[in-house]
Write a protein that holds these residues in place. Structure first.
Motif, PDB file in Angstrom:
ATOM      1  N   ASP A 137       0.800  -1.223   0.000  1.00 63.49           N
ATOM      2  CA  ASP A 137       0.000   0.000   0.000  1.00 63.49           C
ATOM      3  C   ASP A 137       0.834   1.275   0.000  1.00 63.49           C
ATOM      4  OD1 ASP A 137       0.953  -0.059   2.594  1.00 63.49           O
ATOM      5  OD2 ASP A 137      -0.989  -0.506   3.508  1.00 63.49           O
ATOM      6  N   GLY A 138       2.168   1.153  -0.005  1.00 66.91           N
ATOM      7  CA  GLY A 138       3.032   2.323  -0.117  1.00 66.91           C
ATOM      8  C   GLY A 138       3.060   3.222   1.096  1.00 66.91           C
ATOM      9  N   ASP A 139       2.778   2.679   2.285  1.00 69.84           N
ATOM     10  CA  ASP A 139       2.762   3.510   3.492  1.00 69.84           C
ATOM     11  C   ASP A 139       4.086   3.471   4.252  1.00 69.84           C
ATOM     12  OD1 ASP A 139       2.759   0.973   4.581  1.00 69.84           O
ATOM     13  OD2 ASP A 139       1.028   1.309   5.908  1.00 69.84           O
ATOM     14  N   GLY A 190       4.996   0.860 -14.655  1.00 72.45           N
ATOM     15  CA  GLY A 190       5.573   2.188 -14.452  1.00 72.45           C
ATOM     16  C   GLY A 190       4.610   3.255 -14.009  1.00 72.45           C
ATOM     17  N   ASP A 191       3.488   2.859 -13.379  1.00 74.74           N
ATOM     18  CA  ASP A 191       2.515   3.858 -12.930  1.00 74.74           C
ATOM     19  C   ASP A 191       2.727   4.262 -11.481  1.00 74.74           C
ATOM     20  OD1 ASP A 191       1.620   1.643 -11.555  1.00 74.74           O
ATOM     21  OD2 ASP A 191      -0.408   1.645 -12.386  1.00 74.74           O
ATOM     22  N   GLY A 192       3.798   3.731 -10.856  1.00 80.57           N
ATOM     23  CA  GLY A 192       4.097   4.093  -9.475  1.00 80.57           C
ATOM     24  C   GLY A 192       3.436   3.219  -8.442  1.00 80.57           C
ATOM     25  N   ARG A 193       2.629   2.257  -8.898  1.00 80.48           N
ATOM     26  CA  ARG A 193       1.964   1.338  -7.976  1.00 80.48           C
ATOM     27  C   ARG A 193       2.498  -0.074  -8.193  1.00 80.48           C
ATOM     28  NH1 ARG A 193      -2.206   4.440 -10.078  1.00 80.48           N
ATOM     29  NH2 ARG A 193      -2.920   2.750 -11.437  1.00 80.48           N
ATOM     30  N   GLY A 194       2.663  -0.804  -7.107  1.00 82.79           N
ATOM     31  CA  GLY A 194       3.169  -2.161  -7.200  1.00 82.79           C
ATOM     32  C   GLY A 194       2.111  -3.127  -7.702  1.00 82.79           C
TER      33      GLY A 194
END
Length: 376
Positions: A137-139, A190-194
């Motif tokens: 979740d990129g936190d 490459g959209d910045g989300r895993g």
């Protein structure tokens, strides 16, 4: 595969690097657990080893302390990962694991003394092949992601208090209804989300992780893939590729991303088709040259020795990208008692503070540290 042919093929792929790094092997125990973690168990500032029913005090690793008896089924201990995480926020490092036979994801509570550790259930997701941790979740905090073949894929987030400490509670986040043997995570488009990689293709992350839907792209079929599948830009062309082993058969490959407009496809390249049971791997700078290398090896007696290549010699290797392909460097290779396999979950860490990363690897062939001695 014929053993003589197998040896010849492996030797043909050995490194011609004039300064390969060397390793000194330390046998820690002849336990047969298949997972090994590294963290400071007792808070003395030294890294310790945790594997199966015991932890081994660093930096010598000659003194061991009982964690608790792990359930044994046939040749297996039902303990398929060792992910360090202070789950309850008490300052003592715990770890997360799970088992195939118990179908349970759980965490082991570090009591901070010599008492046995308590097991706490997180979820019952089905057969746990093994578990990994990624920041989905990129936190800034790792989430727990079990690979549960033929069952739903979900990740579990540790709920934290206002101070950022763990509360011993996890929140489940469903991803897809079914996935196979193998799991990876990384930003493929490459959209910045895993995104997740599963054997059936890759799952594109939605903008809204809580309410959105993960989209499956059936761009490949990986079979009985490794855990993890490593997402990385191998050829440094600005597009993320991925590396995958065959966990229960022969083969280690990397898949090159090819992008035309908004269309993403993948081209398969061999790394090592001559060794079987590449079930786990790590992507680390093992030789301290600023570039990452692939560290992996053959698992010993996966499926109780019934896999293709189950009786081939065991090995641990690091593969170095040379600009066109991967060069194979041998860390250990040989028959049982001489060569060393990779197990289900191994750890790479600088155990003695000399700036070189060492390898801690468990398996049905014992628990070993490969101390990194650098180039000689």
């Amino acid at each position: 595969m014929n053993l003589t042919l197998n040896i010849a093929l492996i030797l043909a792929g050995l490194s011609n690097d004039p300064k390969p790094i060397t390793f000194e092997k330390q046998l820690i125990a002849m336990e047969t657990a298949e997972s090994a973690g590294v963290f400071d168990v007792d808070g003395d500032g030294q890294l310790d080893i945790v594997s199966g029913s015991y932890w081994y005090k660093g930096p010598e690793f000659t003194k061991r302390q009982l964690i608790g008896q792990v359930k044994r089924i046939s040749e297996y201990f039902d303990d398929f990962s060792t992910i360090p995480m202070d789950v309850n926020g008490d300052g003592n490092m715990d770890y997360v694991t799970g088992g195939w036979f118990g179908k349970t994801l759980y965490w082991m509570e570090n009591p901070g003394n010599n008492k046995e550790w308590a097991a706490h259930e997180i979820a019952n997701p089905g057969n746990v092949e093994t578990t990994r941790a990624w920041d989905v979740d990129g936190d800034g905090h790792l989430d727990i992601v079990p690979n549960t073949p033929n069952q739903p894929l979900a990740y579990y987030t540790l709920i934290r208090n206002a101070a950022g400490k763990g509360t011993a509670k996890f929140e489940k986040h469903p991803v897809t209804e079914k996935h196979g043997h193998g799991l990876g995570f990384g930003d493929l488009n490459g959209d910045g989300r895993g995104d997740f990689i599963i054997p059936e293709g890759w799952l594109e992350a939605p903008k809204d992780l809580k309410n959105g839907t993960w989209k499956l792209h059936k761009s490949f079929e990986l079979g009985g893939a490794s855990v993890p599948i490593i997402v990385v830009d191998v050829n440094k062309d600005g597009l993320n590729d991925f590396i995958v082993g065959q966990g229960h058969d022969y083969g280690l490959h990397w898949y090159e991303q090819v992008k035309e407009g908004n269309t993403i496809t993948f081209k398969k390249h061999a790394i090592d088709p001559y060794q079987s049971q590449y079930h786990t791997m790590e992507w680390v700078d093992i030789d301290n040259d600023g570039d990452m290398e692939l560290v992996t090896g053959k698992r010993y007696r996966a499926h109780n020795g019934n896999d293709p290549g189950g009786n081939d010699w065991m090995g641990m290797y690091y593969f170095k990208w040379n600009g066109e392909s991967f060069t194979k460097n041998v860390i250990s290779y040989g028959p049982f008692g001489e060569g060393k396999g990779a197990g289900l979950y191994f750890s790479v860490a600088d155990l003695n503070g000399n700036g070189m990363k060492d390898i801690v690897v468990a398996g049905k062939d014992g628990l070993v540290v490969f101390h990194n001695k650098g180039s000689r």
